[in-house]
Design an enzyme around this catalytic site. Structure first.
Site, PDB file in Angstrom:
ATOM      1  N   SER A 164       0.834  -1.197   0.000  1.00  0.00           N
ATOM      2  CA  SER A 164       0.000   0.000   0.000  1.00  0.00           C
ATOM      3  C   SER A 164       0.876   1.256   0.000  1.00  0.00           C
ATOM      4  O   SER A 164       1.716   1.437  -0.869  1.00  0.00           O
ATOM      5  CB  SER A 164      -0.954  -0.048   1.199  1.00  0.00           C
ATOM      6  OG  SER A 164      -2.011   0.854   1.048  1.00  0.00           O
ATOM      7  N   ASP A 276      -9.014  -7.000  -4.364  1.00  0.00           N
ATOM      8  CA  ASP A 276      -8.713  -5.656  -3.869  1.00  0.00           C
ATOM      9  C   ASP A 276      -9.628  -4.643  -4.566  1.00  0.00           C
ATOM     10  O   ASP A 276      -9.682  -4.587  -5.795  1.00  0.00           O
ATOM     11  CB  ASP A 276      -7.244  -5.334  -4.155  1.00  0.00           C
ATOM     12  CG  ASP A 276      -6.783  -4.033  -3.521  1.00  0.00           C
ATOM     13  OD1 ASP A 276      -7.629  -3.267  -3.024  1.00  0.00           O
ATOM     14  OD2 ASP A 276      -5.563  -3.775  -3.539  1.00  0.00           O
ATOM     15  N   HIS A 302      -7.009  -6.214  -0.239  1.00  0.00           N
ATOM     16  CA  HIS A 302      -5.930  -5.223  -0.199  1.00  0.00           C
ATOM     17  C   HIS A 302      -4.833  -5.615   0.781  1.00  0.00           C
ATOM     18  O   HIS A 302      -3.649  -5.439   0.507  1.00  0.00           O
ATOM     19  CB  HIS A 302      -6.501  -3.845   0.164  1.00  0.00           C
ATOM     20  CG  HIS A 302      -5.490  -2.747   0.086  1.00  0.00           C
ATOM     21  ND1 HIS A 302      -4.892  -2.370  -1.100  1.00  0.00           N
ATOM     22  CD2 HIS A 302      -4.954  -1.955   1.055  1.00  0.00           C
ATOM     23  CE1 HIS A 302      -4.032  -1.386  -0.869  1.00  0.00           C
ATOM     24  NE2 HIS A 302      -4.047  -1.120   0.432  1.00  0.00           N
TER      25      HIS A 302
END
Length: 324
Positions: A164, A276, A302
């Site tokens: 991320s 995701d 995610h």
């Protein structure tokens, strides 16, 4: 536990030992007796400490450990925990995985993947970035990572794995130390590109993420109708910390920060979790960096390291073998 010959004078007995006596510990007389069985052991007492000495007298314990370290250490200074782990794990492996967490997370989120990689003989150093994890203040978001990469010995093959928002941190390491990194893996991650400022990732999130997700400051309920969730969810909720995207940081607005000669020269692999919600954003980021390899993980959301740790571990091992 019943082998009288397990501990030897030549090995165990040759190591300097200090016994810290907590004076309010209900077991202190047991400890005193153990000391009589090992002549030569040094003894230090901590007044007011109970058995959990690290909780009841942390300041006194810290001072005492520093005193002992100064007296017995072969080094002049004590190193940060992440550098100690880097030196002490993996049995001399030439490959070294460095997983980097994203916004509001910490090194803890990699606990399954780190365990799996280490069990297979890989060297792994999971980091807490500044302003996240155990660090309460912003010093430099990527400093622990940059420090770790900087001291990596020549010839060691570093494999950076950013999740991320952590993709921006590994990008900085790629720009600073391109020759030390065998491959950078962006796992459901923000992947900046040469010629555009890193803040563009946040701008694209606003444009391309599904409405109501991540960037609109809404509270998204984590529980569902089937119950309170999993143990992993409970762990994450207990450990999550506030995070900052550093919107006003000049670094985030510098179009010339990442260069083709450095950042652009490092091999890159982008891992996409097929479950995701922002996978299409990741696909678009990939188009901005031609030459990036792409791997997909079915069923991963995610938080790919939590939802599909086994598959992620296997894929990282495969990438590692490819970039020897």
């Amino acid at each position: 536990m019943k082998d009288d010959r397990l501990l030897t004078s030549a090995n165990y007995g040759s190591v300097k030992r200090v016994c810290l006596m907590a004076m309010e510990d209900d077991l202190k007389e047991v400890h005193r007796y153990m000391i009589t069985l090992s002549p030569g052991v040094e003894v230090e007492e901590i007044a007011g400490a109970d058995h959990a000495v690290m909780c009841s007298r942390p300041r006194e314990l810290s001072d005492l450990l520093a005193k002992i370290g100064s007296k017995n250490s072969k080094r002049d200074t004590l190193q940060p925990r992440h550098l100690q782990e880097m030196e002490g794990s993996g049995g001399g492996s030439s490959k070294h995985f460095i997983p980097v967490h994203g916004l509001c997370h910490g090194a803890w989120c990699w606990y399954k993947v780190v365990t799996m990689l280490r069990s297979e003989g890989h060297r792994v150093t999971a980091l807490d970035l500044a302003a996240s994890g155990v660090h309460p203040a912003r010093i430099d978001e990527s400093r622990p990572l940059l420090d770790t990469v900087a001291v990596a010995p020549a010839g060691e093959r570093l494999i950076l794995v950013g999740h991320s928002f952590g993709g921006l941190s590994i990008a900085l390491a790629m720009e600073r130390f391109p020759d030390k990194i065998a491959v950078a893996v962006f796992a459901a991650s923000s992947m900046p590109c040469v010629g555009k400022h890193m803040g563009i990732v946040r701008e694209l999130m606003r444009e391309r993420a599904p409405k109501g997700l991540l960037m609109d400051s809404k509270m998204i309920p984590m529980n569902n109708k089937r119950g309170p969730g999993t143990a992993d969810l409970t762990l994450a909720k207990l450990l999550m910390t506030p995070g900052s995207q550093f919107q006003d940081d000049p670094m985030m607005k510098d179009d010339k920060l990442l260069t083709s000669a450095n950042y652009g020269s490092v091999k890159r692999v982008c891992l996409i979790g097929m479950g995701d919600d922002i996978k299409e954003l990741h696909r678009y980021l990939i188009t901005l960096s031609p030459g990036t390899e792409v791997e997909e993980i079915a069923g991963a959301d995610h938080n790919i390291m939590c939802s599909k740790p086994r598959e992620l571990c296997d894929l990282l091992a495969k990438i590692s073998s490819k970039y020897d």
